[in-house]
Enzyme design. Sequence first.
Site, PDB file in Angstrom:
ATOM      1  N   VAL A  22      -7.365   2.178  -2.075  1.00  0.00           N
ATOM      2  CA  VAL A  22      -5.599   2.847  -2.488  1.00  0.00           C
ATOM      3  C   VAL A  22      -5.177   1.865  -3.550  1.00  0.00           C
ATOM      4  CG1 VAL A  22      -3.271   2.502  -1.251  1.00  0.00           C
ATOM      5  CG2 VAL A  22      -5.274   3.693  -0.146  1.00  0.00           C
ATOM      6  N   GLY A  44       6.650   3.172   5.682  1.00  0.00           N
ATOM      7  CA  GLY A  44       5.644   2.438   6.022  1.00  0.00           C
ATOM      8  C   GLY A  44       4.261   2.994   5.912  1.00  0.00           C
ATOM      9  N   ASP A  81      -5.652  -3.765   5.407  1.00  0.00           N
ATOM     10  CA  ASP A  81      -4.521  -2.974   6.052  1.00  0.00           C
ATOM     11  C   ASP A  81      -4.967  -2.552   7.490  1.00  0.00           C
ATOM     12  OD1 ASP A  81      -3.247  -3.303   3.619  1.00  0.00           O
ATOM     13  OD2 ASP A  81      -3.250  -1.294   3.463  1.00  0.00           O
ATOM     14  N   ALA A 107      -2.883  -6.251  -0.957  1.00  0.00           N
ATOM     15  CA  ALA A 107      -4.445  -6.472  -1.612  1.00  0.00           C
ATOM     16  C   ALA A 107      -4.601  -7.659  -1.477  1.00  0.00           C
ATOM     17  CB  ALA A 107      -4.337  -5.885  -2.827  1.00  0.00           C
ATOM     18  N   HIS A 157       9.082 -26.282 -21.490  1.00  0.00           N
ATOM     19  CA  HIS A 157      10.555 -25.854 -21.928  1.00  0.00           C
ATOM     20  C   HIS A 157      10.481 -24.782 -23.271  1.00  0.00           C
ATOM     21  CE1 HIS A 157      14.908 -25.712 -22.167  1.00  0.00           C
ATOM     22  NE2 HIS A 157      14.737 -25.928 -23.559  1.00  0.00           N
TER      23      HIS A 157
HETATM   24  P1  FAD Z   1      -7.392   0.403   1.050  1.00  0.00           P
HETATM   25  O1  FAD Z   1      -7.172  -0.140  -0.263  1.00  0.00           O
HETATM   26  O2  FAD Z   1      -6.632   1.281   1.679  1.00  0.00           O
HETATM   27  O3  FAD Z   1      -9.045   1.199   1.024  1.00  0.00           O
HETATM   28  C1  FAD Z   1      -9.691   1.605   1.989  1.00  0.00           C
HETATM   29  C2  FAD Z   1     -10.734   2.451   1.383  1.00  0.00           C
HETATM   30  O4  FAD Z   1     -11.462   2.754   2.243  1.00  0.00           O
HETATM   31  C3  FAD Z   1     -10.125   3.750   0.661  1.00  0.00           C
HETATM   32  O5  FAD Z   1     -10.643   3.912  -0.542  1.00  0.00           O
HETATM   33  C4  FAD Z   1     -10.321   4.887   1.637  1.00  0.00           C
HETATM   34  O6  FAD Z   1     -10.599   6.361   1.236  1.00  0.00           O
HETATM   35  C5  FAD Z   1     -11.641   4.335   2.172  1.00  0.00           C
HETATM   36  N1  FAD Z   1     -11.851   5.032   3.640  1.00  0.00           N
HETATM   37  C6  FAD Z   1     -11.102   5.064   4.762  1.00  0.00           C
HETATM   38  N2  FAD Z   1     -11.863   5.325   5.769  1.00  0.00           N
HETATM   39  C7  FAD Z   1     -13.142   5.795   5.384  1.00  0.00           C
HETATM   40  C8  FAD Z   1     -14.351   6.181   6.018  1.00  0.00           C
HETATM   41  N3  FAD Z   1     -14.429   6.605   7.196  1.00  0.00           N
HETATM   42  N4  FAD Z   1     -15.581   6.249   5.183  1.00  0.00           N
HETATM   43  C9  FAD Z   1     -15.327   5.798   3.874  1.00  0.00           C
HETATM   44  N5  FAD Z   1     -14.472   5.247   3.207  1.00  0.00           N
HETATM   45  C10 FAD Z   1     -13.146   5.490   4.074  1.00  0.00           C
HETATM   46  N6  FAD Z   1      -0.520  -4.343  -2.539  1.00  0.00           N
HETATM   47  C11 FAD Z   1      -0.325  -5.477  -3.235  1.00  0.00           C
HETATM   48  O7  FAD Z   1      -0.727  -6.572  -3.115  1.00  0.00           O
HETATM   49  N7  FAD Z   1       0.503  -5.344  -4.388  1.00  0.00           N
HETATM   50  C12 FAD Z   1       0.937  -4.086  -4.844  1.00  0.00           C
HETATM   51  O8  FAD Z   1       1.628  -4.263  -6.108  1.00  0.00           O
HETATM   52  C13 FAD Z   1       0.775  -3.085  -4.109  1.00  0.00           C
HETATM   53  N8  FAD Z   1       1.392  -1.975  -4.473  1.00  0.00           N
HETATM   54  C14 FAD Z   1       1.115  -0.985  -3.800  1.00  0.00           C
HETATM   55  C15 FAD Z   1       1.614   0.430  -4.260  1.00  0.00           C
HETATM   56  C16 FAD Z   1       1.453   1.515  -3.376  1.00  0.00           C
HETATM   57  C17 FAD Z   1       2.171   2.902  -3.908  1.00  0.00           C
HETATM   58  C18 FAD Z   1       0.736   1.354  -2.075  1.00  0.00           C
HETATM   59  C19 FAD Z   1       0.454   2.743  -1.208  1.00  0.00           C
HETATM   60  C20 FAD Z   1       0.111   0.370  -1.606  1.00  0.00           C
HETATM   61  C21 FAD Z   1       0.576  -0.806  -2.514  1.00  0.00           C
HETATM   62  N9  FAD Z   1      -0.199  -2.052  -2.244  1.00  0.00           N
HETATM   63  C22 FAD Z   1       0.076  -3.142  -2.911  1.00  0.00           C
HETATM   64  C23 FAD Z   1      -0.951  -2.385  -0.997  1.00  0.00           C
HETATM   65  C24 FAD Z   1      -2.206  -2.253  -1.143  1.00  0.00           C
HETATM   66  O9  FAD Z   1      -2.617  -1.289  -1.886  1.00  0.00           O
HETATM   67  C25 FAD Z   1      -3.144  -2.420   0.194  1.00  0.00           C
HETATM   68  O10 FAD Z   1      -2.614  -3.366   0.852  1.00  0.00           O
HETATM   69  C26 FAD Z   1      -4.658  -2.538  -0.126  1.00  0.00           C
HETATM   70  O11 FAD Z   1      -5.049  -1.550  -0.871  1.00  0.00           O
HETATM   71  C27 FAD Z   1      -5.320  -2.761   1.224  1.00  0.00           C
HETATM   72  O12 FAD Z   1      -6.799  -2.887   0.937  1.00  0.00           O
HETATM   73  P2  FAD Z   1      -7.850  -2.516   1.837  1.00  0.00           P
HETATM   74  O13 FAD Z   1      -9.099  -2.722   1.303  1.00  0.00           O
HETATM   75  O14 FAD Z   1      -7.613  -2.926   3.278  1.00  0.00           O
HETATM   76  O15 FAD Z   1      -7.735  -0.744   2.003  1.00  0.00           O
HETATM   77  P1  NAD Z   2       7.781  -0.897   4.186  1.00  0.00           P
HETATM   78  O1  NAD Z   2       7.611  -1.278   5.311  1.00  0.00           O
HETATM   79  O2  NAD Z   2       7.930  -1.782   2.975  1.00  0.00           O
HETATM   80  O3  NAD Z   2       9.242  -0.151   4.099  1.00  0.00           O
HETATM   81  C1  NAD Z   2       9.460   0.985   4.807  1.00  0.00           C
HETATM   82  C2  NAD Z   2      11.073   0.866   4.850  1.00  0.00           C
HETATM   83  O4  NAD Z   2      11.536   2.191   5.398  1.00  0.00           O
HETATM   84  C3  NAD Z   2      11.790  -0.198   5.705  1.00  0.00           C
HETATM   85  O5  NAD Z   2      12.727  -0.923   4.989  1.00  0.00           O
HETATM   86  C4  NAD Z   2      12.253   0.768   6.985  1.00  0.00           C
HETATM   87  O6  NAD Z   2      13.227   0.068   7.831  1.00  0.00           O
HETATM   88  C5  NAD Z   2      12.524   2.029   6.416  1.00  0.00           C
HETATM   89  N1  NAD Z   2      12.540   2.993   7.249  1.00  0.00           N
HETATM   90  C6  NAD Z   2      11.616   3.436   8.223  1.00  0.00           C
HETATM   91  N2  NAD Z   2      11.932   4.594   8.647  1.00  0.00           N
HETATM   92  C7  NAD Z   2      12.855   5.148   8.299  1.00  0.00           C
HETATM   93  C8  NAD Z   2      13.652   6.219   8.232  1.00  0.00           C
HETATM   94  N3  NAD Z   2      13.436   7.151   9.179  1.00  0.00           N
HETATM   95  N4  NAD Z   2      14.715   6.651   7.469  1.00  0.00           N
HETATM   96  C9  NAD Z   2      15.017   5.512   6.441  1.00  0.00           C
HETATM   97  N5  NAD Z   2      14.510   4.376   6.224  1.00  0.00           N
HETATM   98  C10 NAD Z   2      13.519   4.203   7.104  1.00  0.00           C
HETATM   99  O7  NAD Z   2       6.950   0.370   3.806  1.00  0.00           O
HETATM  100  P2  NAD Z   2       6.646   1.132   2.366  1.00  0.00           P
HETATM  101  O8  NAD Z   2       7.773   0.816   1.564  1.00  0.00           O
HETATM  102  O9  NAD Z   2       6.016   2.569   2.810  1.00  0.00           O
HETATM  103  O10 NAD Z   2       5.086   0.336   1.874  1.00  0.00           O
HETATM  104  C11 NAD Z   2       3.862   0.087   2.896  1.00  0.00           C
HETATM  105  C12 NAD Z   2       3.485  -1.082   2.558  1.00  0.00           C
HETATM  106  O11 NAD Z   2       2.718  -1.083   1.361  1.00  0.00           O
HETATM  107  C13 NAD Z   2       4.075  -2.360   2.640  1.00  0.00           C
HETATM  108  O12 NAD Z   2       4.932  -2.800   3.575  1.00  0.00           O
HETATM  109  C14 NAD Z   2       3.556  -3.395   1.606  1.00  0.00           C
HETATM  110  O13 NAD Z   2       2.664  -3.755   2.812  1.00  0.00           O
HETATM  111  C15 NAD Z   2       2.417  -2.530   0.836  1.00  0.00           C
HETATM  112  N6  NAD Z   2       2.705  -2.363  -0.540  1.00  0.00           N
HETATM  113  C16 NAD Z   2       3.165  -3.466  -1.154  1.00  0.00           C
HETATM  114  C17 NAD Z   2       3.459  -3.330  -2.572  1.00  0.00           C
HETATM  115  C18 NAD Z   2       3.610  -4.671  -3.372  1.00  0.00           C
HETATM  116  O14 NAD Z   2       2.896  -5.624  -2.773  1.00  0.00           O
HETATM  117  N7  NAD Z   2       4.164  -5.041  -4.313  1.00  0.00           N
HETATM  118  C19 NAD Z   2       4.166  -2.186  -3.015  1.00  0.00           C
HETATM  119  C20 NAD Z   2       3.985  -1.061  -2.450  1.00  0.00           C
HETATM  120  C21 NAD Z   2       3.508  -1.172  -1.010  1.00  0.00           C
END
Ligand code: FAD
Ligand code: NAD
Length: 473
Positions: A42, A272, A313, A321, A445
């Site tokens: 992801v 979430g 996750d 990540a 600085h």
């Molecule tokens: P993932 O990255 O979710 O990878 C899991 C992989 O497993 C996927 O490729 C999936 O397809 C694969 N998979 C699942 N089930 C199976 C199966 N049965 N067989 C084979 N493959 C499978 N985190 C940060 O730290 N910084 C950020 O800036 C940040 N920005 C984000 C922005 C967005 C929009 C989102 C959605 C998330 C963001 N995150 C960020 C969160 C971050 O992406 C996740 O915490 C991180 O990717 C988790 O890593 P993971 O290895 O647990 O799983």
């Molecule tokens: P989040 O948990 O960060 O935020 C979800 C928000 O939605 C909360 O503030 C919650 O109170 C609100 N909410 C829940 N139900 C609602 C409803 N019915 N109506 C209105 N508000 C509602 O979740 P996210 O933004 O979906 O991100 C998921 C996770 O992905 C994050 O918690 C984070 O761990 C990861 N992520 C990290 C980064 C980063 O590191 N910069 C960026 C993107 C995502």
Amino acid sequence: MTNSTQLAVIGGGPGGYAAAFLAADLGMQVTLIDEAGHPGGVCLYRGCMPSKTLLHVAKVLTEAREARAWGVDFGEPSVDLDRLRTWKKGVVDRLTGGLGQLSSQRGITYLRGRGELVDSTAARVTAPDGDRTDLAFEHVILATGSRPASPPALSLESDRVWDSTRALELPEVPLSLLVVGGGYIGLELASVYAALGSAVTVVELTPGLLPGADRDLISVVARRLEAVCEAVLLETTVAGLAEEADGVRVTLQGAGGDRSDQRFDRVLVAVGRVPNSDIPGLERTGVQRDARGFVVVDGQRRTAEPTIFAVGDVVGEPMLAHKASHEARTAVEAIAGHKTEFEPAAIPAVVFTDPEVAWCGLTEAQAKSEGRTVQVCRYPWAASGRAVTLDRPAGVTKLIVDPESEQLLGVGIAGTGAGELIAEGVVAIEMGATVSDLRLCIHPHPTLSETLMESAEVFFGQSTHVYRPKRSR
Ligand code: FAD
Ligand code: NAD
């Protein structure tokens, strides 16, 4: 056909590929399984990397607009969405291709397909073309990540209702966009679409954005978001969505139960994420899941089944990540027989909004809820020369300190570049630094990093750029 491997890793995200790479570096025979063409998960394909690419574009647009006040006018920016999508795809391709190369250089077997568990000693992988491979393993690491939560009131089969994956594809720049959820994703993508020109409304269920983070940090970003968004509605949720000819009719519901309807071109749901722990065959093992569906693991990331580990996750929050990658290293070290435990003192959190918000270690809110006495010292960025040269004086750096030992327990930063600055706080906390250590380190600085040193000076009432009137004796 049946193969065997010492370590199988299911999921190729930052948890899975970090595990596979370290295991190979330690001499294990490794098979990495993911549905995508290359590792990345992801984070690389539909999370961290595409979102940060778009946030960089948003920053350039914002700074170009701000530059008018400094006497530099680039004219009205025009955005070519096709080229922007191509640029973003290029970033993702470059990074995931690089991981593919690093994987093959290490001699890792990469199996493209969906993994399932046959039992606690074997997996089956179904390739996109339906071909099946059975794989016996000594150990497996589950790193299957998470997916967007989609509660019933927010589920509507429509091209106009997006999750983060769809929003990052940048299908268009809608005239009006409702962002449901004022968390990480909601606020980062609200920043992107507002900079691109959408009229963005954010609704957040709780009384504040980014619940859990310290309010003095959040107020810095909240003020700016309120300025660039159409509206930021707190204690508000969505009671229902209905598709209409010209958009989505949204029933908003306030804390008191009052309802009102509004129309939006597009709706982004970011409330979430839920763990991908519904791995087929898991029920044939002793692996346990908690009430929220997270796989239950111990300090080494071992599940109740001795051959099965899980990281990232899928095992719980924070869903970040860098947390996934560090857990992965612990799991691999445990499999290799090292004495190891996942026990960080500080996992940094960064919200890449404009400005960024970052924190690590103990927060002030957490100290309060635990009834812990701490001393908090704040350094306002208006007193930072560097912040003023950047025309970004709105910001704060704060330290959370144990008043007796003067040890640094937490750091919080709101302001431009906070995500880069927070790493110094992590190092200081992990090394058990005192506030004196931070004060005595000479910082260059003029940089924003000086705000960390000067907030330590605030602790002693001796900050060069903050005047504190002496108490009358
Ligand atoms: P993932 O990255 O979710 O990878 C899991 C992989 O497993 C996927 O490729 C999936 O397809 C694969 N998979 C699942 N089930 C199976 C199966 N049965 N067989 C084979 N493959 C499978 N985190 C940060 O730290 N910084 C950020 O800036 C940040 N920005 C984000 C922005 C967005 C929009 C989102 C959605 C998330 C963001 N995150 C960020 C969160 C971050 O992406 C996740 O915490 C991180 O990717 C988790 O890593 P993971 O290895 O647990 O799983
Ligand atoms: P989040 O948990 O960060 O935020 C979800 C928000 O939605 C909360 O503030 C919650 O109170 C609100 N909410 C829940 N139900 C609602 C409803 N019915 N109506 C209105 N508000 C509602 O979740 P996210 O933004 O979906 O991100 C998921 C996770 O992905 C994050 O918690 C984070 O761990 C990861 N992520 C990290 C980064 C980063 O590191 N910069 C960026 C993107 C995502």
